[in-house]
Design a protein around this motif. Structure first.
Motif, PDB file in Angstrom:
ATOM      1  N   GLY A  49      39.605  66.145  51.467  1.00 15.71           N
ATOM      2  CA  GLY A  49      39.856  64.711  51.335  1.00 15.71           C
ATOM      3  C   GLY A  49      40.532  64.378  50.017  1.00 15.71           C
ATOM      4  O   GLY A  49      41.461  63.568  49.969  1.00 15.71           O
ATOM      5  N   GLY A  50      40.101  65.016  48.931  1.00 19.30           N
ATOM      6  CA  GLY A  50      40.727  64.799  47.633  1.00 19.30           C
ATOM      7  C   GLY A  50      42.163  65.273  47.594  1.00 19.30           C
ATOM      8  O   GLY A  50      43.038  64.614  47.020  1.00 19.30           O
ATOM      9  N   TYR A  51      42.424  66.409  48.215  1.00 17.96           N
ATOM     10  CA  TYR A  51      43.798  66.924  48.264  1.00 17.96           C
ATOM     11  C   TYR A  51      44.700  65.963  49.029  1.00 17.96           C
ATOM     12  O   TYR A  51      45.784  65.608  48.566  1.00 17.96           O
ATOM     13  CB  TYR A  51      43.842  68.316  48.893  1.00 17.96           C
ATOM     14  N   VAL A  52      44.259  65.513  50.205  1.00 17.82           N
ATOM     15  CA  VAL A  52      45.077  64.612  51.011  1.00 17.82           C
ATOM     16  C   VAL A  52      45.315  63.287  50.275  1.00 17.82           C
ATOM     17  O   VAL A  52      46.415  62.740  50.295  1.00 17.82           O
ATOM     18  CB  VAL A  52      44.445  64.389  52.403  1.00 17.82           C
ATOM     19  N   ALA A  53      44.299  62.774  49.593  1.00 18.24           N
ATOM     20  CA  ALA A  53      44.466  61.522  48.837  1.00 18.24           C
ATOM     21  C   ALA A  53      45.459  61.680  47.695  1.00 18.24           C
ATOM     22  O   ALA A  53      46.118  60.720  47.303  1.00 18.24           O
ATOM     23  CB  ALA A  53      43.116  61.064  48.282  1.00 18.24           C
ATOM     24  N   GLY A  54      45.599  62.888  47.178  1.00 17.22           N
ATOM     25  CA  GLY A  54      46.526  63.133  46.078  1.00 17.22           C
ATOM     26  C   GLY A  54      47.950  63.391  46.511  1.00 17.22           C
ATOM     27  O   GLY A  54      48.824  63.637  45.680  1.00 17.22           O
ATOM     28  N   CYS A  55      48.206  63.344  47.815  1.00 19.43           N
ATOM     29  CA  CYS A  55      49.542  63.616  48.348  1.00 19.43           C
ATOM     30  C   CYS A  55      50.107  62.375  49.013  1.00 19.43           C
ATOM     31  O   CYS A  55      49.377  61.498  49.446  1.00 19.43           O
ATOM     32  CB  CYS A  55      49.477  64.750  49.381  1.00 19.43           C
ATOM     33  N   ARG A  56      51.404  62.336  49.161  1.00 19.02           N
ATOM     34  CA  ARG A  56      52.050  61.249  49.876  1.00 19.02           C
ATOM     35  C   ARG A  56      51.978  61.566  51.371  1.00 19.02           C
ATOM     36  O   ARG A  56      52.329  62.647  51.800  1.00 19.02           O
ATOM     37  CB  ARG A  56      53.498  61.126  49.426  1.00 19.02           C
ATOM     38  N   GLY A  57      51.460  60.615  52.153  1.00 15.65           N
ATOM     39  CA  GLY A  57      51.374  60.782  53.599  1.00 15.65           C
ATOM     40  C   GLY A  57      50.037  61.350  54.042  1.00 15.65           C
ATOM     41  O   GLY A  57      49.240  61.815  53.229  1.00 15.65           O
ATOM     42  N   ALA A  58      49.820  61.294  55.343  1.00 14.03           N
ATOM     43  CA  ALA A  58      48.511  61.635  55.905  1.00 14.03           C
ATOM     44  C   ALA A  58      48.322  63.113  56.221  1.00 14.03           C
ATOM     45  O   ALA A  58      47.191  63.559  56.369  1.00 14.03           O
ATOM     46  CB  ALA A  58      48.284  60.823  57.176  1.00 14.03           C
ATOM     47  N   THR A  59      49.404  63.863  56.325  1.00 12.24           N
ATOM     48  CA  THR A  59      49.269  65.257  56.758  1.00 12.24           C
ATOM     49  C   THR A  59      50.072  66.208  55.866  1.00 12.24           C
ATOM     50  O   THR A  59      51.044  66.819  56.308  1.00 12.24           O
ATOM     51  CB  THR A  59      49.728  65.422  58.228  1.00 12.24           C
ATOM     52  N   PRO A  60      49.653  66.364  54.607  1.00 11.88           N
ATOM     53  CA  PRO A  60      50.380  67.285  53.728  1.00 11.88           C
ATOM     54  C   PRO A  60      50.149  68.738  54.144  1.00 11.88           C
ATOM     55  O   PRO A  60      49.133  69.067  54.758  1.00 11.88           O
ATOM     56  CB  PRO A  60      49.769  67.023  52.354  1.00 11.88           C
ATOM     57  N   ALA A  61      51.091  69.586  53.826  1.00  8.95           N
ATOM     58  CA  ALA A  61      50.960  71.010  54.141  1.00  8.95           C
ATOM     59  C   ALA A  61      49.856  71.624  53.286  1.00  8.95           C
ATOM     60  O   ALA A  61      49.852  71.477  52.070  1.00  8.95           O
ATOM     61  CB  ALA A  61      52.278  71.729  53.889  1.00  8.95           C
ATOM     62  N   HIS A  62      48.917  72.281  53.935  1.00  7.59           N
ATOM     63  CA  HIS A  62      47.808  72.905  53.201  1.00  7.59           C
ATOM     64  C   HIS A  62      48.292  74.013  52.286  1.00  7.59           C
ATOM     65  O   HIS A  62      47.688  74.271  51.245  1.00  7.59           O
ATOM     66  CB  HIS A  62      46.760  73.441  54.168  1.00  7.59           C
ATOM     67  N   CYS A  63      49.389  74.655  52.639  1.00  6.81           N
ATOM     68  CA  CYS A  63      49.902  75.750  51.811  1.00  6.81           C
ATOM     69  C   CYS A  63      50.397  75.249  50.458  1.00  6.81           C
ATOM     70  O   CYS A  63      50.534  76.035  49.525  1.00  6.81           O
ATOM     71  CB  CYS A  63      51.001  76.514  52.537  1.00  6.81           C
ATOM     72  N   ASP A  64      50.636  73.932  50.325  1.00  3.64           N
ATOM     73  CA  ASP A  64      51.087  73.360  49.058  1.00  3.64           C
ATOM     74  C   ASP A  64      49.935  72.999  48.132  1.00  3.64           C
ATOM     75  O   ASP A  64      50.154  72.627  46.983  1.00  3.64           O
ATOM     76  CB  ASP A  64      51.929  72.099  49.310  1.00  3.64           C
ATOM     77  N   ALA A  65      48.711  73.110  48.612  1.00  2.00           N
ATOM     78  CA  ALA A  65      47.536  72.754  47.799  1.00  2.00           C
ATOM     79  C   ALA A  65      47.345  73.773  46.684  1.00  2.00           C
ATOM     80  O   ALA A  65      47.637  74.957  46.860  1.00  2.00           O
ATOM     81  CB  ALA A  65      46.287  72.704  48.665  1.00  2.00           C
ATOM     82  N   PRO A  66      46.843  73.320  45.536  1.00  2.00           N
ATOM     83  CA  PRO A  66      46.509  74.280  44.475  1.00  2.00           C
ATOM     84  C   PRO A  66      45.479  75.289  44.987  1.00  2.00           C
ATOM     85  O   PRO A  66      44.609  74.942  45.792  1.00  2.00           O
ATOM     86  CB  PRO A  66      45.895  73.404  43.382  1.00  2.00           C
TER      87      PRO A  66
END
Length: 88
Positions: free
Chosen positions: A62-79
């Motif tokens: 949830g924190g990762y998605v809130a930190g990205c633009r849009g509702a479905t960011p690519a998980h591979c881009d997460a730290p």
């Protein structure tokens, strides 16, 4: 999070939360609640994890998605520090 069964509180779990570096014009909360709940349900009911582990995963996603633009960011881009928590 309070966990209840048959109307009674059975346990309590906390998560310290997660944060990402903030960039100008990045991030919104669209999809963060959906991602949190989907992760929580997946961890608890599909993978049978403990409530504490499920909450940790849900907060990370949830924190990762809130930190990205849009509702479905690519998980591979997460730290890696977050992806290692929310990936099963």
């Amino acid at each position: 999070a309070l966990w209840c069964e048959n109307g009674y509180v059975t346990s309590f779990d906390e998560s310290p939360g997660y944060s990402l570096p903030k960039k100008k014009n990045d991030g919104d909360t669209v999809g963060a609640g959906d991602a949190f709940l989907a992760s929580l349900i997946n961890s608890l009911f599909i993978h049978g994890e403990t409530s504490g582990k499920a909450l940790e995963r849900a907060c990370a996603l949830g924190g990762y998605v809130a930190g990205c633009r849009g509702a479905t960011p690519a998980h591979c881009d997460a730290p890696d520090s977050l992806r290692n928590v929310f990936s099963i």
